[in-house]
Design a protein around this motif. Structure first.
Motif, short mmCIF file in Angstrom:
data_model
loop_
_atom_site.label_atom_id
_atom_site.label_comp_id
_atom_site.label_asym_id
_atom_site.label_seq_id
_atom_site.Cartn_x
_atom_site.Cartn_y
_atom_site.Cartn_z
N SER A 111 0.81 -1.22 0.00
CA SER A 111 0.00 0.00 0.00
C SER A 111 0.84 1.26 0.00
O SER A 111 0.33 2.35 -0.30
N GLY A 112 2.11 1.14 0.36
CA GLY A 112 2.96 2.31 0.48
C GLY A 112 2.77 3.07 1.76
O GLY A 112 3.32 4.17 1.93
N ASN A 113 1.99 2.51 2.71
CA ASN A 113 1.72 3.20 3.98
C ASN A 113 2.65 2.78 5.11
O ASN A 113 2.70 3.45 6.14
N LYS A 114 3.37 1.68 4.92
CA LYS A 114 4.27 1.21 5.97
C LYS A 114 5.63 0.87 5.38
O LYS A 114 5.74 0.52 4.19
N ILE A 115 6.64 0.96 6.23
CA ILE A 115 8.01 0.64 5.83
C ILE A 115 8.58 -0.29 6.88
O ILE A 115 8.47 -0.02 8.09
#
Length: 902
Positions: free
Chosen positions: A407-411
């Motif tokens: 989602s690109g919301n967490k790393i």
């Protein structure tokens, strides 16, 4: 301890740590380290350290690596390098400045094989810390793989290396050989060994003879005994683990080692990977199902192999250096668009590591490490490189190898502190960090998302394998059970397939799993099977606890006075140039001074020239802190010459002798730049001198004798470009180099001397891989009293040919590898490679002059090591020359050459 001001906090902690470990790091050698200056280099992005004498100092490159083990980087570095100080002091501690440091360092390097002093330091870092390389399966993996695969190479090949096979490095080899010494004979064996060698420091084969005296085995026999034991231990481990075979891809057809690292899936189903090998520079490639390979883009020098793919873009980090100062380096972020095939450098003069692309390709996440070792997670916009945010982790933990979720919301990233390693997650919406696992004595690397799980590399079962962290219940499952090591997992959302690197004896291949269902949950896992070769030694040393910052002593610090410390005499030597070139050595007696920051050199010397039976006195000073490098040199020397004497109709020659004072000043600016796999060099230099002559032995010639030569000017400018060499390349495949020099005497009308020269060199790829064609054209023009002075390269065998003026030369050579024998000639030599060559040398190429070589021939050379010394590497060869003209002293003759490099 000498350090830049921003590094004060880290320097205080390191000083406290050094005070803790000072006596313990030398316990097994019965020697505490003597006082030494430690310089903290924080402006380089590379991670390393060294100890040297002449002058006595240690340099620690303080930037932590992205795939270090599970401890504080400076702690590991301090233990390792301080052990080298103990070794030096134990063996040559009585040879000190201001006269004998170079001699002491020479004895240290000649007496101790590199595998011993580095292996001993690795043993020490492993025993005196909760981590260390001796605890890492990935570190021992090449040696373990070779022994279990039937590639049990001999001592010299494993120690000195090979161009055709992967061999254990001398660090790994030395760790096991030194550890076995202590395992079999107790901790006191090292003290006895070093003490006995110190009593006879210049005895030939000192180490091997002492080892035989104490153990009954010489070096080669001890190596074999160690390898036999390791092979048996690792076979037992293999029986316990029962590894599984996985399909490997691509099929490797080359006889030379080759790797495909960091496999990731493209939308069309192809695999993108970083291709490395002896026959190619690192290149990002795409592989189809048949293994057919398409080159995408070359990469430059990296501190760690790294790249990331998403949304038709590729990002990777790359090393850059300041043009003038080699220890001021940067790590920049590059971006490549697969659709437009355009490359952009996203950042400049940055210190960013391990970039990872957002799934939409709009952002890059990277780890920033400041000059004070402050760590941040940085988000960049891919359009223009603008920083979108900087986020500091709790307690300045070290972050490594981040990766976005789908989602690109967490790393997800690896966090490392003195307590160990853990998985750390960053929420891009709330800008908060959370710890997913406890701190573990594990080298966790390359975590990435795989649906609801997180996959990563660890070594819970004693071998590096791929594991999955279940976010729902916090459990960890083992996904692979490879024979030698699994790394760099990458999950394909479209197919559910997990790709990873599977290490083999000839490099890293690509393997896959159909899914990420763990068949070996850690709750019921097999016990850790790592042989932990160091464990019997722990009782010989004291394990150290982490730093208690509440009780940490604060040491006084003050500004470093460079002027006060500019002069630092340390050694008497027989050469003023550090033996960098055989042809440049001028034997004499020299007193050497180098300041600790390596910005100032002073040389005082005397030598006797036996050819003219005259003494020469010498002094020089060099200062290179600022942009131009400044040099001042003085010589008082004898000279000889001849004068033509006419008496009536008879003419004769008479010998002249005189002495002269020569003072020379030079300023030069050498520049070096990196970009992708290209290196660019350029620079300029200007020099002048003043010569005053006296003591002419024939006074009747005094009225015609030139007593002073006033300030001749010498200028030089140069520029060059070369493509990065592959490991097996004889020379760069492509390269262009130009140099212009001009000499004249504007302040002395009596000597109207002018000299101009142009040198060029062009490298081209040969007909086969690793072959090289070199074309050198040089031109010179001169007038005045020195018409026979040559300032350009001459044809081969020039001294055997008829003398004639040289206007230009065209030198052509074609060089190629012949064989990689890895031959051992007893203890005398180890030959890695044979090379051949053809050459044709032309002189005075111009219209109306026959275009034919003045000399041509063949050459045969070899790359080798002598007397089992790891360095220097020698290049020895012979040239068979044919003189293509009448009147030559000899038509066919041979010349011999020897060179060396470090």
């Amino acid at each position: 301890m000498i350090f830049p001001t921003p590094f004060e906090n880290e320097a205080q902690q390191l000083a406290h740590r050094l005070q803790q470990i000072g006596h313990q790091v030398g316990e097994t050698m019965g020697k505490a380290p003597r006082k030494i200056s430690i310089i903290l280099q924080n402006q380089t992005v590379e991670s390393n350290g060294f100890v040297q004498l002449a002058p006595r100092r240690s340099e620690l490159l303080t930037t932590p690596p992205q795939e270090n083990d599970f401890q504080d980087w400076l702690n590991q570095l301090a233990i390792h390098e301080l052990r080298h100080v103990v070794q030096i002091d134990k063996l040559t501690g009585n040879l000190r400045a201001p006269f004998f440091e170079q001699l002491a360092f020479a004895i240290y390097g000649i007496t101790l094989p590199a595998w011993f002093f580095e292996g001993d330091a690795v043993v020490t870092e492993t025993v005196l810390s909760p981590s260390g390389r001796g605890r890492l399966p990935s570190w021992e993996m090449p040696l373990r793989t070779n022994l279990l695969s039937g590639s049990a190479f001999g001592y010299q090949k494993n120690y000195l290396g090979s161009l055709k096979d992967i061999t254990a490095g001398y660090y790994e080899l030395g760790y096991f050989m030194v550890a076995k010494l202590q395992r079999d004979y107790g901790a006191g064996i090292l003290d006895s060994l070093m003490t006995r060698m110190a009593r006879n420091p210049v005895r030939p084969y000192n180490f091997s003879r002492t080892l035989r005296k104490l153990t009954g085995y010489n070096t080669r026999q001890w190596y074999q005994k160690t390898m036999d034991e390791l092979a048996a231990e690792w076979r037992k481990q293999e029986v316990v683990r029962q590894p599984v075979s996985y399909p490997v891809f691509p099929v490797h057809e080359s006889p030379k080692p080759e790797s495909w690292l960091l496999p990731q899936v493209l939308p069309d189903g192809r695999i993108i990977a970083l291709n490395q090998g002896r026959q190619q520079v690192p290149t990002i490639v795409a592989l189809d199902k048949t293994g057919a390979q398409q080159t995408i883009t070359g990469t430059g020098r990296q501190t760690e192999p790294n790249f990331s793919y998403a949304a038709g873009k590729i990002t990777w980090d790359e090393l850059r250096r300041h043009g003038r100062y080699g220890k001021r380096t940067y790590n920049v972020i590059n971006l490549y668009d697969l659709k437009t095939k355009e490359y952009r450098q996203l950042t400049h003069k940055s210190r960013l590591f391990s970039p990872a692309l957002h799934p939409a390709g709009s952002q890059v996440a990277a780890i920033a490490i400041g000059w004070d070792n402050a760590v941040q997670l940085v988000l960049l916009r891919t359009d223009d490189g603008k920083i979108l945010g900087n986020y500091s982790p709790p307690e300045n933990m070290m972050l490594q190898t981040p990766a976005f979720d789908a989602s690109g919301n967490k790393i997800i990233a690896v966090g490392v502190t003195r307590a160990g390693a853990a998985l750390i997650e960053f929420d891009c919406n709330t800008h908060t960090f959370s710890q997913l696992t406890g701190w573990q004595p594990q080298q966790l690397t390359r975590p990435s998302y795989a649906g609801d799980a997180i996959v990563f590399k660890a070594h819970y079962d004693g071998i590096d394998n791929i594991y999955a962290f279940n976010r729902a219940d916090g459990s960890i499952s083992q996904l692979t059970n490879v024979a030698f090591g699994a790394f760099n997992p990458s999950f394909d959302e479209a197919t559910g397939r997990l790709w990873f690197n599977n290490y083999q004896s000839d490099g890293y291949r690509i393997s896959w799993l159909a899914g990420i269902r763990g068949d070996h949950p850690l709750a019921g896992k097999k016990p850790d099977s790592h042989i932990s070769y160091f464990k019997p030694l722990v009782s010989h040393e004291i394990d150290l606890t982490s730093i208690d910052t509440t009780k940490q002593q604060i040491f006084a610090s003050r500004e470093y006075n460079e002027v006060k410390n500019l002069v630092n005499f340390h050694s008497l030597s027989v050469d003023a140039g550090n033996f960098a070139d055989f042809s440049a050595i001028q034997p004499g007696i020299y007193w050497l001074s180098d300041n600790l920051l390596n910005t100032a050199q002073l040389r005082l010397g005397y030598r006797y020239d036996g050819d003219i039976r005259s003494s020469e006195y010498f002094a020089s000073a060099t200062y290179q802190r600022y942009f131009p490098k400044l040099s001042l040199e003085y010589r008082n020397r004898g000279q000889v010459g001849t004068a033509r004497v006419s008496e009536g109709s008879e003419t004769g020659l008479t010998s002249l002798r005189w002495r002269e004072h020569v003072t020379t000043f030079q300023a030069d600016v050498p520049l070096v730049f990196y970009r992708l796999n290209h290196t660019y060099t350029m620079g300029a230099a200007v020099a002048t001198s003043y010569t005053s002559r006296y003591g002419l032995n024939e006074p009747e010639f005094q009225d015609r004798f030139i007593n002073h030569i006033r300030f001749p000017l010498h200028y030089r400018v140069y520029a060059g470009h070369s493509v990065r060499q592959r490991a097996l390349d004889i020379a760069p495949r492509w390269g262009q180099h130009f140099s212009l020099a001009y000499h004249h005497m504007p302040f002395d009308d009596r000597i109207g001397s002018v000299r101009f020269s142009l040198r060029t060199a062009f490298y081209f790829p040969g007909l086969l891989p690793n072959h090289s064609l070199l074309a050198r054209f040089s031109y010179q023009q001169h007038n005045g009293p020195y018409p026979v002075a040559n300032d350009i390269p001459l044809v081969s065998g020039f001294d055997q040919l008829r003398p004639m003026p040289v206007d230009n030369t065209l030198l052509l050579s074609y060089r190629f590898p012949l064989a990689y024998p890895d031959w051992t000639i007893g203890p005398l030599a180890y030959i890695r490679r044979f090379r051949g060559g053809l050459f044709a040398d032309f002189q005075n190429v111009r219209t109306g002059h026959p275009f034919r070589p003045r000399t041509f021939g063949i050459e045969f050379r070899s790359d080798m090591n002598f007397l089992r010394f790891y360095l220097p590497n020698f290049d020895i060869g012979v040239k068979l020359i044919y003189a293509n003209e009448t009147g030559a002293r000899r038509r066919v003759f041979a010349t011999y050459g020897i060179g060396y490099s470090y």
